[in-house]
Design an enzyme around this catalytic site. Structure first.
Site, PDB file in Angstrom:
ATOM      1  N   GLU A  81      35.315  41.076  43.592  1.00 65.35           N
ATOM      2  CA  GLU A  81      36.631  41.715  43.516  1.00 65.35           C
ATOM      3  C   GLU A  81      36.541  43.140  42.964  1.00 65.35           C
ATOM      4  O   GLU A  81      37.328  43.547  42.115  1.00 65.35           O
ATOM      5  CB  GLU A  81      37.592  40.863  42.683  1.00 65.35           C
ATOM      6  CG  GLU A  81      37.824  39.487  43.301  1.00 65.35           C
ATOM      7  CD  GLU A  81      38.875  38.648  42.576  1.00 65.35           C
ATOM      8  OE1 GLU A  81      39.042  38.824  41.361  1.00 65.35           O
ATOM      9  OE2 GLU A  81      39.511  37.818  43.244  1.00 65.35           O
ATOM     10  N   ASP A  99      40.019  29.127  44.463  1.00 67.34           N
ATOM     11  CA  ASP A  99      40.432  29.819  43.243  1.00 67.34           C
ATOM     12  C   ASP A  99      41.511  29.051  42.482  1.00 67.34           C
ATOM     13  O   ASP A  99      42.663  29.474  42.458  1.00 67.34           O
ATOM     14  CB  ASP A  99      40.945  31.220  43.631  1.00 67.34           C
ATOM     15  CG  ASP A  99      41.007  32.156  42.439  1.00 67.34           C
ATOM     16  OD1 ASP A  99      40.610  31.746  41.347  1.00 67.34           O
ATOM     17  OD2 ASP A  99      41.462  33.298  42.624  1.00 67.34           O
ATOM     18  N   GLU A 113      47.554  29.950  36.105  1.00 71.28           N
ATOM     19  CA  GLU A 113      47.853  30.986  37.097  1.00 71.28           C
ATOM     20  C   GLU A 113      48.539  30.413  38.336  1.00 71.28           C
ATOM     21  O   GLU A 113      49.549  30.938  38.795  1.00 71.28           O
ATOM     22  CB  GLU A 113      46.551  31.698  37.496  1.00 71.28           C
ATOM     23  CG  GLU A 113      46.741  32.738  38.587  1.00 71.28           C
ATOM     24  CD  GLU A 113      45.462  33.507  38.900  1.00 71.28           C
ATOM     25  OE1 GLU A 113      44.425  33.250  38.250  1.00 71.28           O
ATOM     26  OE2 GLU A 113      45.505  34.367  39.792  1.00 71.28           O
TER      27      GLU A 113
HETATM   28  C1  GCU Z   1      41.514  35.127  40.291  1.00 72.06           C
HETATM   29  C2  GCU Z   1      42.518  35.840  39.440  1.00 72.06           C
HETATM   30  C3  GCU Z   1      41.989  37.144  38.926  1.00 72.06           C
HETATM   31  C4  GCU Z   1      40.638  36.935  38.274  1.00 72.06           C
HETATM   32  C5  GCU Z   1      39.706  36.232  39.216  1.00 72.06           C
HETATM   33  C6  GCU Z   1      38.383  35.854  38.573  1.00 72.06           C
HETATM   34  O1  GCU Z   1      41.341  35.790  41.508  1.00 72.06           O
HETATM   35  O2  GCU Z   1      43.698  36.054  40.170  1.00 72.06           O
HETATM   36  O3  GCU Z   1      42.915  37.664  38.012  1.00 72.06           O
HETATM   37  O4  GCU Z   1      40.095  38.151  37.890  1.00 72.06           O
HETATM   38  O5  GCU Z   1      40.286  35.038  39.637  1.00 72.06           O
HETATM   39  O6  GCU Z   1      38.190  34.674  38.290  1.00 72.06           O
HETATM   40  O7  GCU Z   1      37.531  36.701  38.369  1.00 72.06           O
END
Ligand code: GCU
Length: 675
Positions: free
Chosen positions: A285, A364, A392
């Protein structure tokens, strides 16, 4: 001098350590044998309890004038070999209860075990029992930012106010703040957690400096947590040599880069001698990682492990790696496959001080996912299983969602079938890690009932095959002390009624049959069926007029089902054998497809959404009837959240039912109102 037991302002909820639970211990005479800082913590705890309830504590038997009622003993005589540092033995004979431990942490866990047992610890005879944690590492990851992030705020995916550790861009340093951190450590020790990572896995600019010039702030947190046996870990940026060290590269195979990490790590240990290690989200990400230099995950992780190994530290390298810039038109890429595709080929290549931290599901933290196939595929790697206590995708601590049963299902899953090891057993090398749901909210977790999830993290990490119902009962006894209320049975039954099935209730009114991700993009609260359907995130449901779900079979789909070994590869491959609750995760089926339950998919969607809302209405009613059995503030906070949960559940029901009615044109067989 003894350390003091931390104090909590009256406005903060004591969670599972109200003073009352120390009555059995505090009204007796206790002898403590052994020396060391954690033994002092144990002594301080018993002394504090005695000051409330009239008992006595001494380090020398003569001061007690007799054998006493309880002996807490470190080392010789008390503990057999093989207990490890954290195990303890418990026995009772001739009117004396004895807890023996080989290590100081064991004595601390023995103490909190007695607290859980209450009066039962001091009744009758008790044959010698041995207790030791199944998983050596039991950790909470805080997704806390030091500086308030413009989009994510102070705590990324936090639903409990601000951070316990950071405020206004600095470590919290006031006496009250540190007392709260110490109290947090105490709560964690009482459920068995022994490690905390104090900052977000997404390491932004300010947070990167915690590794170097701001390590003193981390040291202050570590000092507050240490008396309760908790080691502090730090999330670090893989690009630290560039962004902090001024190097031209962070290439893990460059000598200068390894040297930079070795020196940075040396300084961290000079400040925090029992530092636990690094948590790294790399090439995930948008976070930096070894890919930029043409290197792999093992290269990156092993280089950091080499820096930590001389001090016994660990690098938790996260396996949450996938293409987050996917083209939704591309049907060949499947996000669920990504962690396995990246990491399974690397089995055996990670150094001993690397723990690969794998989310329990392949996507996730959705309300329903299969267990990640990575967990069964890396026998030569130390694996930690990551779960998400912060809700979440499960109601954001505005909805009740007791996750113990979900985690327990995952931990008892056996990737290679009945004869093979469970997920809990496969996690022995690396442990259990949960994303924390705690913050500076007066109830710690926003929703007071979400405290049960935090408690369960520690208890399931200690014993992954524990019955989640028993864990919930423990939590209820400690947190609500029903035995001291006017109607213990009504309170116990009421709490069980609202919590027991709450995960399934949530599942019923949200995204059906394992399809997941029908949430509002960004903040992830509330329904938006197509919110992610044409996005780059790889989270699609593919609903059309004929059917819904993702074909992940080998025969006609993405092949994800084939990442499992036998028997699961075959079980998941066919809609005939795939469990109903995962059907749309693995298959695209027509709305008229008949489930094992006998219902069609479309009728199942309608029925569960009506049922889910009815279950929330019922839980709200049960909760209202418990008002006279607990503190007014706790009751009111939950009651208020039930209003939002019910509003949210109805909104989910109506979005989902209407969407699928419009897509399919199939009316509800029971003629209920669909908009
Ligand atoms: C999810 C979450 C993010 C987090 C990511 C992770 O995508 O929405 O906020 O950073 O998980 O586990 O790294």
């Amino acid at each position: 001098m003894l350390p003091s037991v931390p104090s909590l302002p009256g406005s903060v909820d004591p969670a599972w350590l109200p003073p009352e639970v120390f009555r059995p211990l505090g009204s007796r005479r206790t002898l403590i044998r052994g020396a060391g800082p954690l033994v002092d913590t144990v002594h301080a705890e018993v002394a504090d309890a005695c000051s409330r309830f009239g008992g006595r504590v001494a380090r020398d038997a003569r001061e007690l004038g007799g054998p006493g009622d309880l002996v807490l003993e470190l080392g010789e005589g008390g503990a057999p070999d093989g207990l490890g540092d954290e195990g303890f033995v418990l026995a009772r004979a001739d009117g004396v209860t004895r807890v023996g431990a080989a290590g100081q942490a064991g004595l601390l866990y023995g103490l909190f075990h007695l607290v859980r047992l209450g009066e039962a610890a001091f009744r009758g005879e008790r044959a010698r029992e041995t207790h030791r944690p199944a998983l050596g590492s039991r950790m909470l990851d805080h997704w806390d930012n030091v500086a308030v992030h413009p989009v994510m705020g102070q705590v990324e995916r936090g639903y409990s106010g601000g951070s316990l550790f950071w405020r206004d861009g600095l470590a919290r340093g006031s006496r009250d703040d540190l007392e709260r951190v110490r109290w947090y450590g105490r709560l964690l020790a009482a459920c068995g957690v022994n490690a905390v990572a104090v900052n977000n896995v997404n390491v932004h600019e300010a947070e990167a400096h915690l590794l170097t010039d701001r390590v003193g702030e981390v040291a202050a947190i570590a000092e507050a947590l240490r008396p309760y046996g908790i080691r502090t870990h730090l999330s670090v940026s893989f690009a630290a040599p560039v962004v902090l060290g001024g190097l031209a590269t962070a290439d893990p195979l460059e000598g200068a880069v390894a040297d930079w990490w070795a020196e940075a790590t040396r300084r961290v240990y000079a400040a925090i001698p029992d530092f636990g290690g690094y948590v790294v989200k790399a090439d995930s990400e948008g976070q930096p990682g070894p890919f930029a230099y043409g290197r792999g995950h093992a290269d990156g992780a092993n280089m950091l492990a080499a820096a930590l190994a001389p001090y016994g530290g660990t690098v938790h390298w996260r396996a949450f790696v996938y293409n987050h810039r996917q083209d939704w038109r591309d049907r060949t890429t499947d996000r669920a496959r990504a962690a396995f595709d990246h990491f399974a080929p690397l089995d055996g290549e990670f150094a001993p001080h690397v723990v690969l931290q794998v989310k329990h599901g392949p996507m996730d933290f959705q309300v329903r996912e299969p267990v990640s196939p990575v967990i069964g595929a890396m026998p030569n790697t130390r694996l930690a299983v990551e779960i998400q206590a912060t809700q979440e995708y499960t109601g954001q601590q505005r909805h009740v969602c007791w996750l113990g049963p979900m985690w327990s299902e995952a931990l008892s899953f056996r990737p290679t079938g009945e004869e093979g090891p469970s997920v809990g057993e496969l996690a022995r090398g690396g442990g259990l890690v949960a994303v924390s749901n705690a913050g500076d909210d007066p109830f710690w977790t926003g929703h007071p009932l979400a405290q049960a999830n935090l408690y369960a993290v520690g208890r399931l990490a200690w014993q992954p095959d524990a019955d989640p119902g028993a864990v919930l009962d423990e939590w209820i006894e400690l947190s609500f002390v029903p035995g001291r209320t006017a109607d213990p049975a009504r309170l116990r039954e009421g709490l069980r009624a609202v919590l027991d099935g709450s995960w399934r209730t949530y599942e019923k009114y949200t995204a059906p049959l394992g399809v997941g991700f029908m949430v509002q993009p960004g903040h992830h609260y509330g329904p938006s069926v197509d919110g992610y359907e044409y996005s780059p995130w790889g989270t699609y449901h593919f609903a059309d007029r004929d059917g819904v779900g993702v074909d992940r079979s080998r025969a006609t789909g993405t092949g994800f089902a084939g990442q499992y070994p036998t028997p699961w590869a075959e079980v998941y491959e066919s809609p005939e054998t795939c469990p109903d609750e995962l059907l749309l995760f693995f298959h695209h089926v027509p709305y008229g497809h008949v489930l094992h339950s006998g219902d069609t998919v479309i009728q199942h969607i309608y029925d569960t959404h009506f049922e889910g809302v009815a279950e929330v209405e019922e839980a709200r009613r049960v909760w209202a009837g418990l008002a006279d059995l607990m503190g007014a503030a706790r009751h009111a906070r939950v009651a208020e959240r039930y209003e939002e949960q019910l509003r949210g559940a109805r909104e989910w029901r109506d979005h989902i039912n209407t969407y699928f009615f419009r897509k399919s044109g199939v009316p509800d067989a029971r003629g209920r109102r669909i908009h």
